[in-house]
Motif scaffolding. Structure first.
Motif, short mmCIF file in Angstrom:
data_model
loop_
_atom_site.label_atom_id
_atom_site.label_comp_id
_atom_site.label_asym_id
_atom_site.label_seq_id
_atom_site.Cartn_x
_atom_site.Cartn_y
_atom_site.Cartn_z
N GLU A 1 37.06 34.26 41.92
CA GLU A 1 37.10 33.64 43.23
C GLU A 1 36.73 32.17 43.04
O GLU A 1 35.63 31.86 42.56
CB GLU A 1 36.11 34.31 44.18
N ARG A 2 37.63 31.27 43.39
CA ARG A 2 37.46 29.86 43.05
C ARG A 2 36.98 29.04 44.24
O ARG A 2 37.59 29.04 45.30
CB ARG A 2 38.78 29.29 42.52
N ASN A 3 35.87 28.34 44.03
CA ASN A 3 35.32 27.44 45.02
C ASN A 3 35.70 26.02 44.62
O ASN A 3 35.09 25.42 43.74
CB ASN A 3 33.80 27.60 45.08
N LEU A 4 36.76 25.48 45.23
CA LEU A 4 37.30 24.18 44.84
C LEU A 4 36.41 23.06 45.37
O LEU A 4 36.07 23.02 46.56
CB LEU A 4 38.73 24.02 45.36
N MET A 5 36.05 22.13 44.46
CA MET A 5 35.11 21.07 44.79
C MET A 5 35.60 19.72 44.27
O MET A 5 36.43 19.69 43.35
CB MET A 5 33.73 21.38 44.19
#
Length: 337
Positions: free
Chosen positions: A287-291
């Motif tokens: 699950e990717r938390n784009l920052m």
């Protein structure tokens, strides 16, 4: 039996390097401060494994402490010195810059002074691909200017290159600086992306993906890096004779037995492809938390390793798929997951 002093011997790269040197028949003195920048238990376990070898000696001291290195050189007169000890990490250098000043600059100064007093056959000092800083022309080549570092960590490592050059020029100390590119593999550092991503994925937690995934890195497998260092030990730089120029493509100094060499995989891999390799190896989806990109980071790195190949005949070759798989296998076994 020749003696090699390895600073940072209980670190990730140091452990693999010492293992290789012992296998090749060297006597190895490993100097490490065993600092708590990350889980000391990893460092302790690496050191315990090295101590199983009769030709390994551990010294647990800080390199920047006055007289530690001078006393060690006086007692052991090492034939080779491989300097890996440093405060690492781009982001941490924003929070705790003084630790970089003390370890990277003062520690390297203490090393150079000891080598001045008791000259080894060859000194090899770790620098970093971060030294290329704001450069955008890739692949990075050692003869490129590298004047605009993006973090204090990178600035201290670039400064050690200049410090070592001055000692090479003034005192004839043969020095090879090696710039390594995003090293990864088993026993790796917990603050690095591969370790953090693998841990989070296996714990069913999201991963932080910086610059919204638009990052590229020249991922270099640790044993490939160690092979490059080992071969460079025998490629001792020599000051050019009067009237002779520096060979085309060589970073050799025109006034000192000093050069800088890239050790990288010569491939720039997208961070998203790296994450996919971890997903394949773990059998889990991330699950990717784009920052946004973090301060001090550069969006891409890519090494030209032609000089390494011309000096040693070697070029790193382990694929990201194979290297990541080996790391995940180690992680599962070590942590029992």
């Amino acid at each position: 039996m020749k003696t090699v002093l390895v600073t940072g011997s209980a670190g990730f790269i140091g452990y693999f390097l010492c293992t290789r040197l012992l296998k090749d028949g060297f006597r190895v003195i490993g100097l490490d401060a065993m600092t708590d920048y990350y889980d000391v238990r990893l460092k302790e376990r690496r050191q315990q494994m090295l101590l199983q070898h009769e030709n390994f000696q551990a010294v647990n001291e800080r390199i920047e402490a006055p007289d530690v290195l001078m006393s060690l050189f006086r007692l052991e007169t090492p034939d080779f010195v491989i300097h890996l000890a440093a405060q690492a990490g781009v982001r941490y250098s924003i929070e705790e810059p003084r630790s970089y000043l003390e370890s990277n600059l003062c520690g390297t100064f203490e090393l150079l002074e000891a080598a001045r007093a008791f000259p080894p056959e060859h000194m090899l000092l770790a620098s970093t691909s971060s030294a290329y800083g704001a450069n955008t022309e890739m692949p990075y080549t050692e003869t490129d200017k590298a004047d605009h570092q993006m973090s204090f960590y990178a600035a201290t490592k670039k400064a050690t290159e200049s410090m070592a050059h001055s000692y090479a020029h003034l005192f004839g100390l043969p020095v090879t600086m090696f710039r390594f590119f995003t090293v990864y593999g088993p026993w790796g550092r917990p603050d690095m992306a591969l370790f953090k991503f693998t841990k989070a994925i296996l714990e069913d937690r999201p991963i932080d993906v910086y610059n919204y995934g638009d990052m590229k890195r020249d991922f270099t497998y640790v044993e490939d890096l160690v092979e490059g260092i080992r071969l460079l030990m025998d490629a001792v730089p020599q000051r050019p004779a009067e009237g002779e120029g520096v060979p085309e493509g060589d970073s050799l100094s025109p006034v000192a037995p000093w050069r800088v060499v890239n050790i990288g995989n010569s491939t720039s891999v997208r961070l998203t492809d790296f994450i996919e390799a971890i997903e394949t190896a773990t059998g889990e989806k991330a699950e990717r938390n784009l920052m946004p990109i973090q301060p001090g980071d550069v969006p891409a790195t890519w090494a030209n390793a032609s000089l390494l190949q011309s000096l040693t005949g070697y070029r790193p070759k382990t694929s990201v798929t194979d290297g990541v798989t080996r790391f995940v296998e180690w992680y599962r076994e070590y942590y029992g997951v």
